[in-house]
Motif scaffolding. Sequence first.
Motif, PDB file in Angstrom:
ATOM      1  N   ASN A  51       6.046  18.148 -26.824  1.00  0.00           N
ATOM      2  CA  ASN A  51       5.918  19.791 -26.820  1.00  0.00           C
ATOM      3  C   ASN A  51       5.298  20.210 -25.618  1.00  0.00           C
ATOM      4  N   GLU A  52       4.439  19.348 -25.123  1.00  0.00           N
ATOM      5  CA  GLU A  52       3.649  19.417 -23.737  1.00  0.00           C
ATOM      6  C   GLU A  52       4.414  19.037 -22.484  1.00  0.00           C
ATOM      7  N   ALA A  53       5.508  18.416 -22.526  1.00  0.00           N
ATOM      8  CA  ALA A  53       6.157  17.647 -21.521  1.00  0.00           C
ATOM      9  C   ALA A  53       7.253  18.707 -20.985  1.00  0.00           C
ATOM     10  N   VAL A  54       6.890  19.541 -20.136  1.00  0.00           N
ATOM     11  CA  VAL A  54       8.030  20.623 -19.861  1.00  0.00           C
ATOM     12  C   VAL A  54       8.444  20.339 -18.375  1.00  0.00           C
ATOM     13  N   GLU A  55       7.813  19.388 -17.620  1.00  0.00           N
ATOM     14  CA  GLU A  55       8.135  19.324 -16.440  1.00  0.00           C
ATOM     15  C   GLU A  55       9.712  18.793 -15.911  1.00  0.00           C
ATOM     16  N   ALA A  56      10.194  19.040 -14.712  1.00  0.00           N
ATOM     17  CA  ALA A  56      11.305  18.676 -14.022  1.00  0.00           C
ATOM     18  C   ALA A  56      11.402  17.430 -13.641  1.00  0.00           C
ATOM     19  N   TYR A  57      11.291  16.337 -14.256  1.00  0.00           N
ATOM     20  CA  TYR A  57      11.176  15.030 -14.022  1.00  0.00           C
ATOM     21  C   TYR A  57      12.499  14.487 -13.104  1.00  0.00           C
ATOM     22  N   TRP A 116      14.442  18.415 -28.297  1.00  0.00           N
ATOM     23  CA  TRP A 116      13.568  18.235 -26.964  1.00  0.00           C
ATOM     24  C   TRP A 116      14.498  17.628 -25.963  1.00  0.00           C
ATOM     25  N   GLU A 118      16.776  20.494 -24.380  1.00  0.00           N
ATOM     26  CA  GLU A 118      16.074  21.223 -23.423  1.00  0.00           C
ATOM     27  C   GLU A 118      15.657  20.741 -22.143  1.00  0.00           C
ATOM     28  N   ALA A 119      15.321  19.439 -22.163  1.00  0.00           N
ATOM     29  CA  ALA A 119      14.769  18.564 -21.361  1.00  0.00           C
ATOM     30  C   ALA A 119      15.787  18.328 -20.125  1.00  0.00           C
ATOM     31  N   ARG A 166      16.899  19.897 -17.132  1.00  0.00           N
ATOM     32  CA  ARG A 166      15.701  19.998 -16.044  1.00  0.00           C
ATOM     33  C   ARG A 166      15.471  18.658 -15.255  1.00  0.00           C
TER      34      ARG A 166
END
Length: 316
Positions: free
Chosen positions: A64-70, A92, A95-96, A99
Amino acid sequence: MKTVAMILFPDFLLLDMAGPIEVFSIANRYLEADQRYQVSTIGTASGALRASCGVNILADRHMNEAVEAYDLLLVPGGPGAYNDRHQPLLNWLHEAVPRVACYGSICTGAFILGEAGLLDGYRVTTHWHYTDRLIKRFPKACVETDQIYIQDRNLMTSGGVTAGIDLALAVVAQDHGKKVAQDVAKVLLVLMKRQGGQAQFSPLMTAVALQETPVTRVQNHVLEHLDEAFSIERMAGLANMSARHFSRTFAREVGMTPMDFLQGARIDRARSLLESTDLPLKTVAYKSGFGSVRHMRFLFSERIGLTPSQYREQFS
């Protein structure tokens, strides 16, 4: 700097995580500071996550804290990947993944991506033992059974366990050139490019069904007399069927033609002899029903991707 994230969940396979991470870590030794990989782990739960081998791993952050565009997001395999659904993780991923530049799976991590609908329309692979299950579970994916790893557009998937190292080496080669990837492979004492695919590790034949039918009786007879010559007509005669009817019935029950079964059984018999004995190739070919070393070598190269001599060198 390239960012790589590995998502962890209960009962994941530790080597699926550690193998690729070590590749990126070792690659950093050969790269300038601004070119190095920044690797992080993402957990599906707070606190330590228990791998399938019993080791506990504390992820760098909760998902839930990982919102970066890896740049690259990887999912390892393990019993938790194909036995559990992990609905919060699937949500998740939905959504991820839009990105990230590239996403992928190691081994049976493909099942998690499949449950999230992220394999549909892609060429993919997984551990040879689970390819049939993946095909049945996700029919919209194009599952290939003999690849060490596959890249299809922005999706990368690998075969079983150590194939994650092959996948990571391919990423390093794409990002920083073949020389850096070769240097990493030398440190890890692995081949930059393996000979053959997953077929060299997997048996070509599944066990004969326990239920006795005319087809299974023929299969067992063939397996007991592999050094003899067989034709469709001879096998059909053993089943008291016409050749045409036997071929259709066999394909329906076994999922392959009688001659494909015969060829696969002979290759598996030869593999067993190459692994467990020092018999000359001529004797192996005779006992397996190939008739000649030349014919055995041709079929080995076609089906396994290795010659009989190369197979013996690798597996005996």
